[in-house]
Design an enzyme around this catalytic site. Sequence first.
Site, PDB file in Angstrom:
ATOM      1  N   TRP A 192       2.021 -12.409  -4.251  1.00 59.98           N
ATOM      2  CA  TRP A 192       2.454 -11.163  -4.883  1.00 59.98           C
ATOM      3  C   TRP A 192       3.968 -11.037  -4.895  1.00 59.98           C
ATOM      4  O   TRP A 192       4.547 -10.577  -5.883  1.00 59.98           O
ATOM      5  CB  TRP A 192       1.763  -9.950  -4.250  1.00 59.98           C
ATOM      6  CG  TRP A 192       0.300  -9.950  -4.593  1.00 59.98           C
ATOM      7  CD1 TRP A 192      -0.746 -10.145  -3.744  1.00 59.98           C
ATOM      8  CD2 TRP A 192      -0.288  -9.794  -5.900  1.00 59.98           C
ATOM      9  NE1 TRP A 192      -1.930 -10.125  -4.435  1.00 59.98           N
ATOM     10  CE2 TRP A 192      -1.683  -9.908  -5.750  1.00 59.98           C
ATOM     11  CE3 TRP A 192       0.223  -9.583  -7.174  1.00 59.98           C
ATOM     12  CZ2 TRP A 192      -2.577  -9.808  -6.830  1.00 59.98           C
ATOM     13  CZ3 TRP A 192      -0.660  -9.481  -8.263  1.00 59.98           C
ATOM     14  CH2 TRP A 192      -2.030  -9.591  -8.078  1.00 59.98           C
TER      15      TRP A 192
ATOM     16  N   ASP B 184       6.203  -3.198  -1.495  1.00 53.89           N
ATOM     17  CA  ASP B 184       4.866  -3.224  -2.090  1.00 53.89           C
ATOM     18  C   ASP B 184       3.876  -3.148  -0.930  1.00 53.89           C
ATOM     19  O   ASP B 184       3.706  -4.105  -0.175  1.00 53.89           O
ATOM     20  CB  ASP B 184       4.686  -4.524  -2.880  1.00 53.89           C
ATOM     21  CG  ASP B 184       3.273  -4.660  -3.460  1.00 53.89           C
ATOM     22  OD1 ASP B 184       2.396  -3.842  -3.133  1.00 53.89           O
ATOM     23  OD2 ASP B 184       3.050  -5.609  -4.238  1.00 53.89           O
TER      24      ASP B 184
ATOM     25  N   LYS C 161      -7.382  -0.300  -3.192  1.00 54.80           N
ATOM     26  CA  LYS C 161      -7.768  -0.879  -1.900  1.00 54.80           C
ATOM     27  C   LYS C 161      -8.014   0.246  -0.887  1.00 54.80           C
ATOM     28  O   LYS C 161      -9.154   0.526  -0.525  1.00 54.80           O
ATOM     29  CB  LYS C 161      -6.716  -1.861  -1.420  1.00 54.80           C
ATOM     30  CG  LYS C 161      -6.550  -3.021  -2.415  1.00 54.80           C
ATOM     31  CD  LYS C 161      -5.179  -3.608  -2.354  1.00 54.80           C
ATOM     32  CE  LYS C 161      -4.802  -4.449  -3.550  1.00 54.80           C
ATOM     33  NZ  LYS C 161      -5.718  -5.487  -3.972  1.00 54.80           N
TER      34      LYS C 161
HETATM   35  C1  LIG Z   1       0.139  -6.820  -2.611  1.00 59.02           C
HETATM   36  C2  LIG Z   1      -0.274  -6.637  -4.040  1.00 59.02           C
HETATM   37  N1  LIG Z   1       0.681  -6.376  -4.959  1.00 59.02           N
HETATM   38  C3  LIG Z   1       0.362  -6.192  -6.247  1.00 59.02           C
HETATM   39  C4  LIG Z   1      -0.934  -6.276  -6.686  1.00 59.02           C
HETATM   40  C5  LIG Z   1      -1.224  -6.071  -8.155  1.00 59.02           C
HETATM   41  O1  LIG Z   1      -1.740  -4.807  -8.293  1.00 59.02           O
HETATM   42  P1  LIG Z   1      -2.230  -4.205  -9.681  1.00 59.02           P
HETATM   43  O2  LIG Z   1      -3.445  -4.980 -10.082  1.00 59.02           O
HETATM   44  O3  LIG Z   1      -2.506  -2.780  -9.315  1.00 59.02           O
HETATM   45  O4  LIG Z   1      -1.128  -4.340 -10.654  1.00 59.02           O
HETATM   46  C6  LIG Z   1      -1.958  -6.535  -5.780  1.00 59.02           C
HETATM   47  C7  LIG Z   1      -3.352  -6.585  -6.262  1.00 59.02           C
HETATM   48  O5  LIG Z   1      -4.263  -7.028  -5.650  1.00 59.02           O
HETATM   49  C8  LIG Z   1      -1.617  -6.720  -4.420  1.00 59.02           C
HETATM   50  O6  LIG Z   1      -2.557  -6.989  -3.518  1.00 59.02           O
END
Ligand SMILES: Cc1ncc(COP(=O)(O)O)c(C=O)c1O
Length: 357
Positions: free
Chosen positions: A100, A169, A193
């Site tokens: 991520w 994040d 989540k």
């Molecule tokens: C740590 C993290 N950042 C970003 C995301 C991406 O999130 P989204 O699908 O809400 O854009 C996720 C999705 O699983 C994640 O676990």
Amino acid sequence: MRKWNFCAGPATMPEPVLRETQEELLEWKNSGMSVMEMSHRSDLYMNIANEAKKDLGDLINLPDTHDILFLQGGATSQFALIPLNFSHLGEPEYLLTGSWSKKAIAEAEKITKLNVVASSADDRFTYVPEYKDWILKSKTSYFHYVSNETIQGNTLHTVPNIPNPIVCDMSSAILAEPINVSDFSMIYAGAQKNIGPAGLTIVIIEKDFLDQCSGNIPNIFNYAQHSMNGSMLNTPPTFAWYMAGKVFKWLKSIGGLEKMQLINQKKAKTLYDFIDSSSFYSNPVRIENRSLMNVPFVLQDANLDSRFLDESFNANLLNLKGHRSVGGMRASIYNAIPQEAIDDLIIFMKAFESKYG
Ligand SMILES: Cc1ncc(COP(=O)(O)O)c(C=O)c1O
């Protein structure tokens, strides 16, 4: 019949929240309509929205210095919006600890030059580089990190002590334990989540930081505009916001984030202790960086992976497959997963080991 669902997201919701939602689905409290049919600007809906915001604020001890935004677009949109709003403060600093943060960096690089302060790519993101090994170039540009890498299952358990505005994040870690909001200029998280259904994104942002948002971007991308409009610059994800409100009430009812942390620590410890005691299963992440929420593990013999997945599915244990990029297994054990689910998982894993080990 509901089964134990270890999905990384969208993830298990607390059952009382689903039941209450079901009861209110057709008609919300003698209003003659479902929450999903209400105008977001009606008094009825504004009360629901404000109460959810207040409950989240109570849970995280929101200081007056920060605001909470209820947005759309997911965490992925923030990967782009953060540099759009704040890269004029200087070349931002990014910590690279997994899939991520890698995506966040790739998106930001389309907008700005940036500095990667440290990376654990050399060891397949099985750890978080120590602060002493970071190379920060600026004290004024923002610093971005992913506190819990959902795919690799690693966590930075302490907030960095640096002068830069810290942007985090927290998608897969938020509300799992208490946080000190004042440590951050911005926290963001996709809801799917620990917060509620997908479609809602929470941003907790310092008001002084909002004052520094770039004025040269369309309003819909501008955090300050969202804040000024109470997250109602356009139609927010009303139903997800309402359900998130129920999750916040559920968290309060079980004793808030201090209590949730104790429950989560016990869950994670039971699972890691079992994995560590076995030579059949292993977890590759450095002990001090292990995640409270996402527990990846591999079988000694990867040829047994598909059998493990078939048999665990038949034992009512769903979604244990690791992310396609890392393979193996992963148990995501967010707030709504009770200790009982962990115990059942371990019973299954032991039986599988004695059958094939
Ligand atoms: C740590 C993290 N950042 C970003 C995301 C991406 O999130 P989204 O699908 O809400 O854009 C996720 C999705 O699983 C994640 O676990």
